[in-house]
Design an enzyme around this catalytic site. Sequence first.
Site, mmCIF file in Angstrom:
data_model
loop_
_atom_site.group_PDB
_atom_site.id
_atom_site.type_symbol
_atom_site.label_atom_id
_atom_site.label_comp_id
_atom_site.label_asym_id
_atom_site.label_seq_id
_atom_site.Cartn_x
_atom_site.Cartn_y
_atom_site.Cartn_z
ATOM 1 N N HIS A 156 97.121 -40.547 -43.294
ATOM 2 C CA HIS A 156 96.951 -41.056 -41.933
ATOM 3 C C HIS A 156 98.247 -40.949 -41.144
ATOM 4 O O HIS A 156 99.344 -41.022 -41.708
ATOM 5 C CB HIS A 156 96.431 -42.499 -41.937
ATOM 6 C CG HIS A 156 97.278 -43.469 -42.701
ATOM 7 N ND1 HIS A 156 97.274 -43.512 -44.070
ATOM 8 C CD2 HIS A 156 98.153 -44.427 -42.300
ATOM 9 C CE1 HIS A 156 98.106 -44.449 -44.485
ATOM 10 N NE2 HIS A 156 98.668 -45.015 -43.423
ATOM 11 N N GLU B 78 101.421 -40.538 -44.098
ATOM 12 C CA GLU B 78 101.538 -41.180 -45.417
ATOM 13 C C GLU B 78 100.160 -41.538 -45.964
ATOM 14 O O GLU B 78 99.147 -41.432 -45.258
ATOM 15 C CB GLU B 78 102.380 -42.464 -45.298
ATOM 16 C CG GLU B 78 101.711 -43.499 -44.378
ATOM 17 C CD GLU B 78 102.488 -44.793 -44.205
ATOM 18 O OE1 GLU B 78 103.731 -44.769 -44.249
ATOM 19 O OE2 GLU B 78 101.815 -45.838 -44.033
ATOM 20 N N CYS C 276 97.621 -54.345 -36.950
ATOM 21 C CA CYS C 276 97.311 -53.753 -38.264
ATOM 22 C C CYS C 276 97.350 -54.844 -39.318
ATOM 23 O O CYS C 276 98.362 -55.520 -39.502
ATOM 24 C CB CYS C 276 98.312 -52.651 -38.597
ATOM 25 S SG CYS C 276 98.000 -51.887 -40.195
ATOM 26 N N HIS D 221 98.504 -44.423 -49.299
ATOM 27 C CA HIS D 221 98.810 -45.497 -50.246
ATOM 28 C C HIS D 221 97.503 -46.130 -50.694
ATOM 29 O O HIS D 221 96.439 -45.853 -50.119
ATOM 30 C CB HIS D 221 99.723 -46.548 -49.601
ATOM 31 C CG HIS D 221 99.450 -46.779 -48.138
ATOM 32 N ND1 HIS D 221 98.285 -47.326 -47.685
ATOM 33 C CD2 HIS D 221 100.170 -46.481 -47.015
ATOM 34 C CE1 HIS D 221 98.304 -47.385 -46.366
ATOM 35 N NE2 HIS D 221 99.442 -46.862 -45.922
ATOM 36 N N HIS E 224 94.289 -50.097 -44.433
ATOM 37 C CA HIS E 224 94.689 -50.593 -43.118
ATOM 38 C C HIS E 224 93.433 -50.931 -42.318
ATOM 39 O O HIS E 224 92.485 -50.143 -42.288
ATOM 40 C CB HIS E 224 95.426 -49.524 -42.300
ATOM 41 C CG HIS E 224 96.812 -49.224 -42.749
ATOM 42 N ND1 HIS E 224 97.745 -50.177 -43.032
ATOM 43 C CD2 HIS E 224 97.444 -48.035 -42.922
ATOM 44 C CE1 HIS E 224 98.878 -49.601 -43.370
ATOM 45 N NE2 HIS E 224 98.725 -48.298 -43.315
#
Length: 147
Positions: free
Chosen positions: A101, A61, A115, A63, A67
Amino acid sequence: MKPIFRYLGDFRWDGVPVEAYKSEGAHFREVTRQLLFGRDAGLATELRYFEIGARGYTTLERHQHTHAVMIVRGAGSALVGSEIFELRPFDLVRVPPMTWHQLRSAAEDALGFLCLVDADRDRPLRPTDGELEALRRQPEVAAFIRI
Ligand code: MN
């Protein structure tokens, strides 16, 4: 919110439920999620602990949110952008905005990691057929990704 959540050993905390990684889909395997510090901690971020069982993987995914990851258990590897990295405990991984990732555990070992994310964040996007085709033009990436 309680001031303390006692560590029970084996990457479990008293009062922190072990949840499904995501509520839907089959684009991941063997992943659990524990929300260590959520919105009720009063921060602009959330801290989660994820664990990928042997031969498991997270969703491929990307976004807008970032992270910040610290590996804390086991062994595995990560695709970040177009690079693949071997991971071991206490490695730090940063996934920048809109960067593909995916994390995978090793064949014989789980991979556990903390995370840190923005509490308010956009929903992850999975690759379109065209984006997947583009990712697969790199043989190393093609061999790594699981969908
Ligand atoms: Mn992500």
